[in-house]
Design a protein around this motif. Structure first.
Motif, mmCIF file in Angstrom:
data_model
loop_
_atom_site.group_PDB
_atom_site.id
_atom_site.type_symbol
_atom_site.label_atom_id
_atom_site.label_comp_id
_atom_site.label_asym_id
_atom_site.label_seq_id
_atom_site.Cartn_x
_atom_site.Cartn_y
_atom_site.Cartn_z
ATOM 1 N N LEU A 99 2.462 -21.047 -30.242
ATOM 2 C CA LEU A 99 2.393 -21.324 -31.681
ATOM 3 C C LEU A 99 2.059 -20.048 -32.456
ATOM 4 C CD1 LEU A 99 0.527 -24.771 -31.713
ATOM 5 C CD2 LEU A 99 2.943 -24.336 -32.203
ATOM 6 N N GLY A 100 1.233 -19.196 -31.872
ATOM 7 C CA GLY A 100 0.935 -17.911 -32.514
ATOM 8 C C GLY A 100 2.169 -17.052 -32.667
ATOM 9 N N PHE A 101 3.016 -17.010 -31.610
ATOM 10 C CA PHE A 101 4.277 -16.280 -31.696
ATOM 11 C C PHE A 101 5.140 -16.831 -32.833
ATOM 12 C CE2 PHE A 101 4.591 -14.826 -26.960
ATOM 13 C CZ PHE A 101 3.478 -14.029 -27.163
ATOM 14 N N LEU A 102 5.251 -18.161 -32.897
ATOM 15 C CA LEU A 102 6.133 -18.791 -33.875
ATOM 16 C C LEU A 102 5.659 -18.559 -35.307
ATOM 17 C CD1 LEU A 102 6.741 -22.235 -32.108
ATOM 18 C CD2 LEU A 102 8.134 -20.169 -31.982
ATOM 19 N N ILE A 103 4.337 -18.625 -35.509
ATOM 20 C CA ILE A 103 3.802 -18.521 -36.871
ATOM 21 C C ILE A 103 3.670 -17.069 -37.313
ATOM 22 C CG2 ILE A 103 1.770 -19.033 -38.292
ATOM 23 C CD1 ILE A 103 1.364 -21.545 -36.611
ATOM 24 N N ALA A 104 3.526 -16.143 -36.369
ATOM 25 C CA ALA A 104 3.325 -14.735 -36.735
ATOM 26 C C ALA A 104 4.536 -14.147 -37.453
ATOM 27 C CB ALA A 104 3.011 -13.909 -35.490
ATOM 28 N N MET A 156 7.605 -10.278 -27.569
ATOM 29 C CA MET A 156 7.441 -11.740 -27.538
ATOM 30 C C MET A 156 8.392 -12.380 -26.539
ATOM 31 S SD MET A 156 6.886 -12.857 -31.522
ATOM 32 C CE MET A 156 5.452 -12.327 -32.460
ATOM 33 N N ILE A 157 9.649 -11.948 -26.539
ATOM 34 C CA ILE A 157 10.624 -12.499 -25.593
ATOM 35 C C ILE A 157 10.239 -12.146 -24.158
ATOM 36 C CG2 ILE A 157 13.026 -12.366 -24.851
ATOM 37 C CD1 ILE A 157 13.839 -12.044 -27.744
ATOM 38 N N PHE A 202 13.538 -16.368 -37.100
ATOM 39 C CA PHE A 202 13.625 -16.120 -35.658
ATOM 40 C C PHE A 202 12.686 -17.039 -34.878
ATOM 41 C CE2 PHE A 202 13.712 -13.814 -31.666
ATOM 42 C CZ PHE A 202 15.037 -13.403 -31.610
ATOM 43 N N SER A 203 11.745 -17.681 -35.575
ATOM 44 C CA SER A 203 10.872 -18.649 -34.903
ATOM 45 C C SER A 203 11.678 -19.820 -34.360
ATOM 46 C CB SER A 203 9.810 -19.157 -35.882
ATOM 47 O OG SER A 203 9.000 -18.096 -36.340
ATOM 48 N N ILE A 221 -1.506 -14.272 -34.162
ATOM 49 C CA ILE A 221 -1.434 -14.864 -32.822
ATOM 50 C C ILE A 221 -2.827 -15.255 -32.339
ATOM 51 C CG2 ILE A 221 -0.864 -14.396 -30.411
ATOM 52 C CD1 ILE A 221 1.381 -12.566 -31.412
ATOM 53 N N ALA A 222 -3.808 -14.347 -32.507
ATOM 54 C CA ALA A 222 -5.165 -14.631 -32.039
ATOM 55 C C ALA A 222 -5.784 -15.806 -32.789
ATOM 56 C CB ALA A 222 -6.030 -13.380 -32.191
#
Length: 691
Positions: free
Chosen positions: A138-143, A182-183, A355-356, A118-119
């Motif tokens: 985008l960090g959430f999605l890629i993590a 995240m949610i 889940f992304s 995320i960072a």
């Protein structure tokens, strides 16, 4: 007409329309399964992973290609069921005790990977002029990584319990748990008019989740025993479906993922006595529905985006795969794993997760402007491609790991040498001395390694254990176990363990590639060393023998042999006939000469001749019977027991007569009344130790 009563106006038309829709949906489903079969067979012929074939099938039938599937929602729902069943099956392979052992991988490895991804993603996005909100999203999605893709490959290859498999599984569990925060943070990150989740409600959900887990843990044992006692297969399958879907629905209602609930349902069942039956009943459903999941992912692929924005797709895909692999390798490295484990884990979990796609939809509901333009389309294509190349990355990781082992610097074995010395540990007084000559080397300290080490210790045979889990090494050193932290696929590590002067090398690890590499390296360093290896499947045995193993014990073969022996003994089949059949089974499996069936174990003799026992005693250097014949010792006359065999120098003596003279170190096989075996044992022992 319905039950003799006239139907209401228009009712029949609605039923026919509904029936036609159902027929169309079932026809599409049948075509999808047929396509999956054809693609899987084709890809198997070309030795390509079937997952890639399912993704290609999804691309072909999707709305961006020929558009064969009109009921996309049905396919997506069935695909989600497939993920649930797949994660339930994975959970069945992971008992609760193993989850506890994975806690460091979950919290340390998973935490570093998620926070680091995320960072890093946010920093890169902001460097290119994006807002911090878009960078964080985008960090959430890629993590997140694809649990379905990664675990299916590991399960199919039998590597879920291997070091890299455990690391990947731990990180995947952490990612599933990270979905909750995240949610919760999504409204704050994306802004917009969406309703923010209440922290109090989230805490209440977590409390309910813990309560559900405790209740499920208490109920699963009695429930599964109650159902199993009926001996009704249909009822057992129905119970599995109820158990799996119920916990999945509960976690979904508590704003967690369906997959997490299904996984925990499998974990709770894994500790029961019926987990093998549950795994066997689940497997067909797992494979069928999981294929639909990959088809549904392929349907999201839009080839037009690749044609319109090839540079964006290429750069995005490379950035995701390389960035996630580097961060995953860093996280696994912090767990103390060697470079080859870091490589394999990193390339297995470098894709974007399923889940992304859900997070993308949630983000759009709250702020449609954040992913405006082509950004969403490019991300979806990159995500699908990252999942599609997972099997190729897995194969690449396997090759790179083999090269990393070959090119490992000699200094890497220093961990083994340093661990052997045991210096700098606060419990140094409890450390056992590490033998360096005429000893056994046991590689791996799982259930098999522990059993072998315990047997060697009880028999007084010097041994040393090599283990790659730093926590296990530290804990066992405190208990006085002669154990070192070492990667035995490296030459310096084997040399530090004294492989050139050892009598035997026992490979008890659940990793076929590591076992093969270690056997090959040990054979080069010590040509006369006896190497005993373990394999999961019979088909792996020939490869391990070619690599240098003298004996290979396939778990698959030994389980079948043990079941055959127990079955025949229940019907009072003679031991010589059982032995003949066992030799035939092993000969058909590859002509192995493994341990023969004992023709009269103590437990079995007691079934036929109550009171009769069977034991093996070692002739001690100062025993009274030393250098005397059996007639002179008078074992039968004094104890009522008889010597039926004598093993000397690794060979059984040809014939046992009253004139047979006993020598130091002889292994004497004695049969007789159980109550007198202790008296017989005293005749072979050192007099100063008796009593």
């Amino acid at each position: 007409m319905f039950l003799g009563f006239p139907a209401a106006p228009g009712y029949q038309r609605r039923v026919l329309l509904s029936t036609n829709e159902l027929q169309g949906a079932l026809l599409e489903l049948a075509l999808l399964f047929a396509l999956c079969v054809g693609v899987a067979v084709t890809f198997h012929r070309f030795r390509l992973p079937p997952i890639v074939g399912f993704l290609v099938a999804g691309v072909l039938v999707g709305p961006n290609a020929i558009g064969l599937v009109q009921h996309e929602a049905m396919v997506e729902n069935l695909a989600e069921v497939g993920v649930v069943v797949l994660l339930f099956a994975v959970g069945l392979e992971v008992p609760l005790g193993q989850i506890q052992r994975l806690r460091r991988a979950i919290f340390v490895g998973g935490g570093l990977q998620i926070v680091g991804t995320i960072a890093a993603t946010a920093a890169v996005a902001m460097a290119f002029g994006a807002s911090w909100q878009l960078g964080a999203l985008l960090g959430f999605l890629i993590a997140l990584s694809s649990t379905a893709a990664a675990t299916k490959i590991l399960v199919d290859q039998g590597e879920l319990a291997a070091p890299h498999g455990r690391a990947v599984l731990g990180v995947m569990i952490a990612q599933d748990l990270a979905v909750v925060p995240m949610i919760l943070l999504l409204p704050f990150v994306v802004g917009g008019g969406g309703e923010a989740a209440s922290p109090l409600r989230s805490l209440a959900n977590l409390g309910l989740f813990a309560a559900v887990l405790v209740a499920a843990r208490l109920l699963v044992g009695p429930l599964v025993r109650l159902v199993a006692r009926t001996r009704n297969r249909e009822l057992f399958v129905l119970f599995l479906a109820t158990w799996c879907l119920s916990l999945a629905a509960v976690t979904a209602a508590l704003e967690l993922s369906l997959a997490l609930g299904a996984f925990l349902a499998g974990v709770l069942l894994a500790d029961s006595d019926h987990h093998s039956q549950a795994a066997a009943e689940t497997e067909p459903f797992r494979d069928a529905f999981a294929s639909l999941f990959f088809v549904s992912i392929g349907m999201l692929f839009d080839a037009g985006v690749v044609a319109e924005r090839p540079l964006a797709v290429g750069v995005g895909l490379a950035a995701v795969l390389v960035g996630k692999a580097v961060l995953m390798a860093f996280a696994v490295g912090r767990l103390g794993q060697p470079r080859w484990v870091q490589l394999r884990a990193a390339l297995t979990a470098a894709q974007v997760g399923e889940f992304s796609f859900v997070l993308v939809q949630l983000a759009k509901q709250k702020n449609k402007e954040l992913l405006a333009g082509d950004l969403e389309r490019v991300f979806l294509v990159v995500a699908v491609l990252s999942i599609a190349v997972t099997p190729l990355l897995y194969a690449l990781g396997k090759r790179l790991a083999a090269r990393a082992r070959d090119a490992a610097p000699a200094a890497a074995g220093g961990a083994a040498g340093g661990g052997a010395a045991g210096h700098g540990d606060s419990a140094g007084g409890h450390h056992a001395a590490i033998p360096t000559r005429e000893h056994a080397i046991v590689v791996g300290f799982g259930p098999t390694g522990r059993t072998i080490a315990a047997g060697l210790r009880a028999a007084g045979v010097p041994y040393v254990v090599a283990e790659m889990n730093a926590e296990t090494v530290k804990a066992e050193k405190q208990q006085g176990t002669p154990i070192v932290l070492a990667d035995c696929t490296r030459q310096h590590a084997l040399e530090a363990l004294g492989v050139q002067s050892a009598q035997m090398l026992v490979l008890a690890v659940n990793d076929a590639a590591a076992t093969s590499r270690t056997a090959q390296l040990a054979r080069q360093l010590a040509p006369d060393l006896h190497v005993l290896a373990r394999s999961t499947y019979t088909a792996e045995a020939d490869g391990l023998r070619r690599a240098g193993a003298n004996d290979v014990v396939p778990q698959e073969l030994e389980a079948s042999v043990e079941m055959l022996v127990r079955t025949l003994r229940r019907f009072l089949v003679a031991d010589d006939e059982i032995g003949r059949q066992v030799r035939g089974v092993r000969a058909r499996a590859g002509g192995e000469r493994l341990a023969e069936v004992a023709a009269g174990e103590a437990a079995q003799l007691a079934e036929f001749v109550p009171g009769i026992g069977f034991a093996v005693f070692r002739v001690q250097p100062a025993a009274d019977c030393l250098h005397r014949s059996l007639a002179e010792v008078g074992i039968r006359r004094r104890t009522g027991c008889s010597v039926v065999a004598v093993r000397r120098g690794g060979q059984n003596l040809g014939a046992i007569t009253p004139d047979t003279v006993l020598a130091p170190g002889d292994a004497v096989v004695v049969i007789g009344p159980k109550a007198r075996l202790t008296d017989a044992a005293a005749m072979f022992a050192d007099p100063c130790r008796v009593g």
